[in-house]
Design a protein around this motif. Structure first.
Motif, PDB file in Angstrom:
ATOM      1  N   HIS A 117       8.800 -16.821  -4.166  1.00 53.69           N
ATOM      2  CA  HIS A 117       9.381 -16.052  -3.066  1.00 53.69           C
ATOM      3  C   HIS A 117       9.530 -14.591  -3.504  1.00 53.69           C
ATOM      4  O   HIS A 117      10.252 -14.295  -4.458  1.00 53.69           O
ATOM      5  CB  HIS A 117      10.738 -16.630  -2.660  1.00 53.69           C
ATOM      6  N   PHE A 118       8.868 -13.713  -2.788  1.00 53.24           N
ATOM      7  CA  PHE A 118       8.965 -12.287  -3.062  1.00 53.24           C
ATOM      8  C   PHE A 118       9.981 -11.668  -2.097  1.00 53.24           C
ATOM      9  O   PHE A 118       9.801 -11.740  -0.874  1.00 53.24           O
ATOM     10  CB  PHE A 118       7.607 -11.595  -2.890  1.00 53.24           C
ATOM     11  N   ARG A 119      11.005 -11.063  -2.664  1.00 51.65           N
ATOM     12  CA  ARG A 119      12.018 -10.383  -1.851  1.00 51.65           C
ATOM     13  C   ARG A 119      11.919  -8.872  -1.969  1.00 51.65           C
ATOM     14  O   ARG A 119      12.429  -8.148  -1.110  1.00 51.65           O
ATOM     15  CB  ARG A 119      13.420 -10.843  -2.268  1.00 51.65           C
ATOM     16  N   ASN A 120      11.275  -8.407  -3.018  1.00 49.83           N
ATOM     17  CA  ASN A 120      11.069  -6.972  -3.206  1.00 49.83           C
ATOM     18  C   ASN A 120       9.690  -6.752  -3.800  1.00 49.83           C
ATOM     19  O   ASN A 120       9.256  -7.504  -4.681  1.00 49.83           O
ATOM     20  CB  ASN A 120      12.133  -6.359  -4.138  1.00 49.83           C
ATOM     21  N   SER A 121       9.006  -5.744  -3.313  1.00 46.81           N
ATOM     22  CA  SER A 121       7.701  -5.413  -3.887  1.00 46.81           C
ATOM     23  C   SER A 121       7.897  -4.712  -5.228  1.00 46.81           C
ATOM     24  O   SER A 121       8.955  -4.133  -5.499  1.00 46.81           O
ATOM     25  CB  SER A 121       6.918  -4.508  -2.932  1.00 46.81           C
ATOM     26  N   LYS A 122       6.865  -4.787  -6.076  1.00 48.74           N
ATOM     27  CA  LYS A 122       6.847  -4.155  -7.398  1.00 48.74           C
ATOM     28  C   LYS A 122       7.866  -4.747  -8.363  1.00 48.74           C
ATOM     29  O   LYS A 122       8.065  -4.228  -9.452  1.00 48.74           O
ATOM     30  CB  LYS A 122       7.070  -2.639  -7.292  1.00 48.74           C
ATOM     31  N   GLU A 123       8.513  -5.848  -7.974  1.00 42.81           N
ATOM     32  CA  GLU A 123       9.494  -6.488  -8.850  1.00 42.81           C
ATOM     33  C   GLU A 123       8.891  -7.740  -9.457  1.00 42.81           C
ATOM     34  O   GLU A 123       8.672  -8.729  -8.756  1.00 42.81           O
ATOM     35  CB  GLU A 123      10.760  -6.844  -8.078  1.00 42.81           C
ATOM     36  N   PRO A 124       8.582  -7.752 -10.753  1.00 52.99           N
ATOM     37  CA  PRO A 124       7.975  -8.938 -11.372  1.00 52.99           C
ATOM     38  C   PRO A 124       8.934 -10.115 -11.386  1.00 52.99           C
ATOM     39  O   PRO A 124      10.127  -9.961 -11.636  1.00 52.99           O
ATOM     40  CB  PRO A 124       7.629  -8.466 -12.785  1.00 52.99           C
ATOM     41  N   ILE A 125       8.403 -11.291 -11.108  1.00 58.55           N
ATOM     42  CA  ILE A 125       9.191 -12.521 -11.078  1.00 58.55           C
ATOM     43  C   ILE A 125       8.662 -13.455 -12.162  1.00 58.55           C
ATOM     44  O   ILE A 125       7.463 -13.737 -12.211  1.00 58.55           O
ATOM     45  CB  ILE A 125       9.089 -13.201  -9.704  1.00 58.55           C
ATOM     46  N   ALA A 181       6.159  -3.812  10.496  1.00 56.89           N
ATOM     47  CA  ALA A 181       4.987  -4.377   9.814  1.00 56.89           C
ATOM     48  C   ALA A 181       4.693  -3.605   8.539  1.00 56.89           C
ATOM     49  O   ALA A 181       4.889  -2.389   8.475  1.00 56.89           O
ATOM     50  CB  ALA A 181       3.782  -4.345  10.751  1.00 56.89           C
ATOM     51  N   TYR A 182       4.239  -4.305   7.517  1.00 57.98           N
ATOM     52  CA  TYR A 182       3.887  -3.661   6.262  1.00 57.98           C
ATOM     53  C   TYR A 182       2.515  -4.140   5.810  1.00 57.98           C
ATOM     54  O   TYR A 182       1.973  -5.119   6.332  1.00 57.98           O
ATOM     55  CB  TYR A 182       4.957  -3.896   5.184  1.00 57.98           C
ATOM     56  N   ASN A 183       1.970  -3.436   4.839  1.00 62.63           N
ATOM     57  CA  ASN A 183       0.588  -3.639   4.414  1.00 62.63           C
ATOM     58  C   ASN A 183       0.584  -4.097   2.960  1.00 62.63           C
ATOM     59  O   ASN A 183       0.886  -3.320   2.051  1.00 62.63           O
ATOM     60  CB  ASN A 183      -0.198  -2.331   4.567  1.00 62.63           C
ATOM     61  N   ILE A 184       0.258  -5.361   2.720  1.00 64.67           N
ATOM     62  CA  ILE A 184       0.216  -5.908   1.354  1.00 64.67           C
ATOM     63  C   ILE A 184      -1.117  -5.532   0.727  1.00 64.67           C
ATOM     64  O   ILE A 184      -2.182  -5.809   1.280  1.00 64.67           O
ATOM     65  CB  ILE A 184       0.386  -7.431   1.366  1.00 64.67           C
ATOM     66  N   GLN A 185      -1.060  -4.909  -0.447  1.00 62.64           N
ATOM     67  CA  GLN A 185      -2.290  -4.500  -1.126  1.00 62.64           C
ATOM     68  C   GLN A 185      -2.820  -5.609  -2.028  1.00 62.64           C
ATOM     69  O   GLN A 185      -3.977  -6.009  -1.914  1.00 62.64           O
ATOM     70  CB  GLN A 185      -2.052  -3.236  -1.952  1.00 62.64           C
ATOM     71  N   LYS A 186      -1.989  -6.134  -2.915  1.00 63.56           N
ATOM     72  CA  LYS A 186      -2.471  -7.178  -3.823  1.00 63.56           C
ATOM     73  C   LYS A 186      -1.294  -7.947  -4.397  1.00 63.56           C
ATOM     74  O   LYS A 186      -0.145  -7.477  -4.392  1.00 63.56           O
ATOM     75  CB  LYS A 186      -3.309  -6.587  -4.959  1.00 63.56           C
ATOM     76  N   VAL A 187      -1.601  -9.125  -4.913  1.00 63.59           N
ATOM     77  CA  VAL A 187      -0.631  -9.977  -5.592  1.00 63.59           C
ATOM     78  C   VAL A 187      -1.261 -10.430  -6.898  1.00 63.59           C
ATOM     79  O   VAL A 187      -2.426 -10.843  -6.923  1.00 63.59           O
ATOM     80  CB  VAL A 187      -0.243 -11.201  -4.740  1.00 63.59           C
ATOM     81  N   SER A 221      11.853  -3.880   0.531  1.00 64.03           N
ATOM     82  CA  SER A 221      12.387  -5.210   0.766  1.00 64.03           C
ATOM     83  C   SER A 221      11.432  -5.978   1.668  1.00 64.03           C
ATOM     84  O   SER A 221      11.069  -5.509   2.759  1.00 64.03           O
ATOM     85  CB  SER A 221      13.774  -5.109   1.411  1.00 64.03           C
ATOM     86  N   ILE A 222      11.004  -7.167   1.248  1.00 63.40           N
ATOM     87  CA  ILE A 222      10.029  -7.961   1.983  1.00 63.40           C
ATOM     88  C   ILE A 222      10.478  -9.420   1.988  1.00 63.40           C
ATOM     89  O   ILE A 222      11.463  -9.785   1.338  1.00 63.40           O
ATOM     90  CB  ILE A 222       8.616  -7.848   1.355  1.00 63.40           C
ATOM     91  N   ASN A 223       9.731 -10.251   2.718  1.00 58.94           N
ATOM     92  CA  ASN A 223       9.981 -11.693   2.739  1.00 58.94           C
ATOM     93  C   ASN A 223       8.632 -12.399   2.769  1.00 58.94           C
ATOM     94  O   ASN A 223       8.111 -12.740   3.826  1.00 58.94           O
ATOM     95  CB  ASN A 223      10.831 -12.072   3.955  1.00 58.94           C
ATOM     96  N   VAL A 224       8.064 -12.600   1.595  1.00 61.08           N
ATOM     97  CA  VAL A 224       6.724 -13.161   1.444  1.00 61.08           C
ATOM     98  C   VAL A 224       6.800 -14.350   0.496  1.00 61.08           C
ATOM     99  O   VAL A 224       7.523 -14.323  -0.507  1.00 61.08           O
ATOM    100  CB  VAL A 224       5.733 -12.110   0.909  1.00 61.08           C
ATOM    101  N   THR A 225       6.046 -15.395   0.813  1.00 58.41           N
ATOM    102  CA  THR A 225       6.021 -16.613  -0.001  1.00 58.41           C
ATOM    103  C   THR A 225       4.594 -16.896  -0.436  1.00 58.41           C
ATOM    104  O   THR A 225       3.665 -16.854   0.391  1.00 58.41           O
ATOM    105  CB  THR A 225       6.564 -17.812   0.782  1.00 58.41           C
ATOM    106  N   LEU A 226       4.413 -17.210  -1.709  1.00 58.44           N
ATOM    107  CA  LEU A 226       3.107 -17.583  -2.261  1.00 58.44           C
ATOM    108  C   LEU A 226       3.175 -19.028  -2.725  1.00 58.44           C
ATOM    109  O   LEU A 226       4.038 -19.400  -3.525  1.00 58.44           O
ATOM    110  CB  LEU A 226       2.725 -16.675  -3.427  1.00 58.44           C
ATOM    111  N   SER A 227       2.258 -19.844  -2.213  1.00 60.10           N
ATOM    112  CA  SER A 227       2.192 -21.260  -2.582  1.00 60.10           C
ATOM    113  C   SER A 227       0.896 -21.521  -3.339  1.00 60.10           C
ATOM    114  O   SER A 227      -0.194 -21.205  -2.855  1.00 60.10           O
ATOM    115  CB  SER A 227       2.259 -22.130  -1.328  1.00 60.10           C
ATOM    116  N   CYS A 250       0.818  -1.213   0.000  1.00 57.75           N
ATOM    117  CA  CYS A 250       0.000   0.000   0.000  1.00 57.75           C
ATOM    118  C   CYS A 250       0.854   1.267   0.000  1.00 57.75           C
ATOM    119  O   CYS A 250       0.467   2.282  -0.575  1.00 57.75           O
ATOM    120  CB  CYS A 250      -0.925  -0.002   1.214  1.00 57.75           C
ATOM    121  N   ASP A 251       2.013   1.216   0.643  1.00 58.66           N
ATOM    122  CA  ASP A 251       2.873   2.404   0.737  1.00 58.66           C
ATOM    123  C   ASP A 251       4.120   2.253  -0.106  1.00 58.66           C
ATOM    124  O   ASP A 251       5.206   2.677   0.284  1.00 58.66           O
ATOM    125  CB  ASP A 251       3.262   2.668   2.193  1.00 58.66           C
ATOM    126  N   ASP A 252       3.971   1.620  -1.284  1.00 59.58           N
ATOM    127  CA  ASP A 252       5.124   1.388  -2.149  1.00 59.58           C
ATOM    128  C   ASP A 252       5.706   2.700  -2.651  1.00 59.58           C
ATOM    129  O   ASP A 252       4.986   3.619  -3.039  1.00 59.58           O
ATOM    130  CB  ASP A 252       4.727   0.532  -3.358  1.00 59.58           C
TER     131      ASP A 252
END
Length: 286
Positions: free
Chosen positions: A175-183, A206-212, A156-162, A148-150
């Motif tokens: 594995h997301f290590r940075n927001s707004k960075e397409p993988i 803490a951070y606020n994830i808007q969407k994936v 820099s984040i540490n988020v995993t999507l399964s 939300c506050d990109d």
């Protein structure tokens, strides 16, 4: 030709040089403009396809205009009119490909010589680091996460999507290590995916994830974690526990909306979109 047949001294070279430069400039002047027109048409089509403000919400007049413009961008005959009667287009340029290749070969060797001769003693360049532009993921399988506050460069984040199937097996782990960075991800079958689990590890802040957004083949998964960017605790990640969001992909659920986009008249590649939303915040913390 004059240089090749009559070069016997530096005097001949200086006499021929203006004519050679004139021919090079003339060739570039009649080929650069059509080449740029073709390149801009391709960029325009990609921008047109990726601009959601054009396609959503649906407006018949806007869709017809956008579809017509997209079809015009695919015409190979687009070019520049010269001398009032001739049209110089990309196929015509490619028909004379041996000539620009020869010129590029000569210039490339000349530039390499200048670089080694003039900058051989230079160790490094100072100044600020370069900002690498985002990769073009048009037509590829990708995943991207937005906060939300990109900022412009993301966080820099540490988020995993399964992505899982009915048996609970993980078909794809991202594995997301940075927001707004397409993988870019592998080409797995999206039809077997029946559940998504998004996990955010413990972070000092803490951070606020808007969407994936995840695209696999002709399917696009839009995970609306916090579309309205509410700053309440249940929408934020935790500084002491792992936070996870899980949802089964079932089009009959109220929090899952499936859009086949058959009512859209797109001149570009169409995808089936799954919208998954978490209106009450995270599923849980462990």
């Amino acid at each position: 030709m004059m240089l090749n047949q009559h070069l016997s001294s530096f005097t001949d070279f200086f006499i021929c040089a203006p004519f050679i430069l004139f021919c090079i400039c003339a060739f570039c002047s009649v080929t650069i403009a059509p080449a740029r027109v073709n390149e801009e048409c391709q960029n325009l089509k990609h921008s047109l396809c990726g601009n959601t403000d054009i396609w959503q919400p649906y407006d018949q007049e806007i869709y017809q205009l956008a579809t017509t413009l997209s079809s015009h961008c695919e015409q190979n005959g687009l070019g520049i009119s010269i001398w009032g009667f001739a049209t110089l287009s990309r196929p015509l340029i490619l028909g004379n490909l041996p000539y620009p290749v020869s010129i590029m070969f000569i210039f490339s060797h000349f530039i390499i010589f200048l670089v080694f001769f003039l900058f051989n003693e230079v160790d490094s360049l100072g100044g600020k680091p370069f900002h690498v532009a985002q990769r073009d993921m048009t037509g590829k399988n990708y995943a991207v996460l937005a906060l939300c506050d990109d900022s412009l460069k993301g966080h820099s984040i540490n988020v995993t999507l399964s992505l899982r199937n009915d048996a609970g097996d993980s078909l794809e782990t991202i594995h997301f290590r940075n927001s707004k960075e397409p993988i870019e991800i592998e080409d797995h079958s999206a039809h077997n995916i029946s559940e998504v689990v998004l996990t955010a590890d413990v972070a000092p802040i803490a951070y606020n994830i808007q969407k994936v957004s995840v695209r696999i083949k002709d399917n696009l998964f839009k995970l609306h974690v916090n579309q309205e960017c509410d700053d309440e605790e249940q929408f934020m990640t935790s500084t002491t526990q792992q936070t996870f969001w899980s949802r089964r992909i079932d089009c009959e659920r109220k929090d899952v909306y499936c859009d086949d986009r058959h009512d859209e008249f797109l001149g570009c590649e169409s995808v089936f979109v799954y919208h998954l939303s978490w209106k009450r915040g995270a599923t849980g913390r462990v």
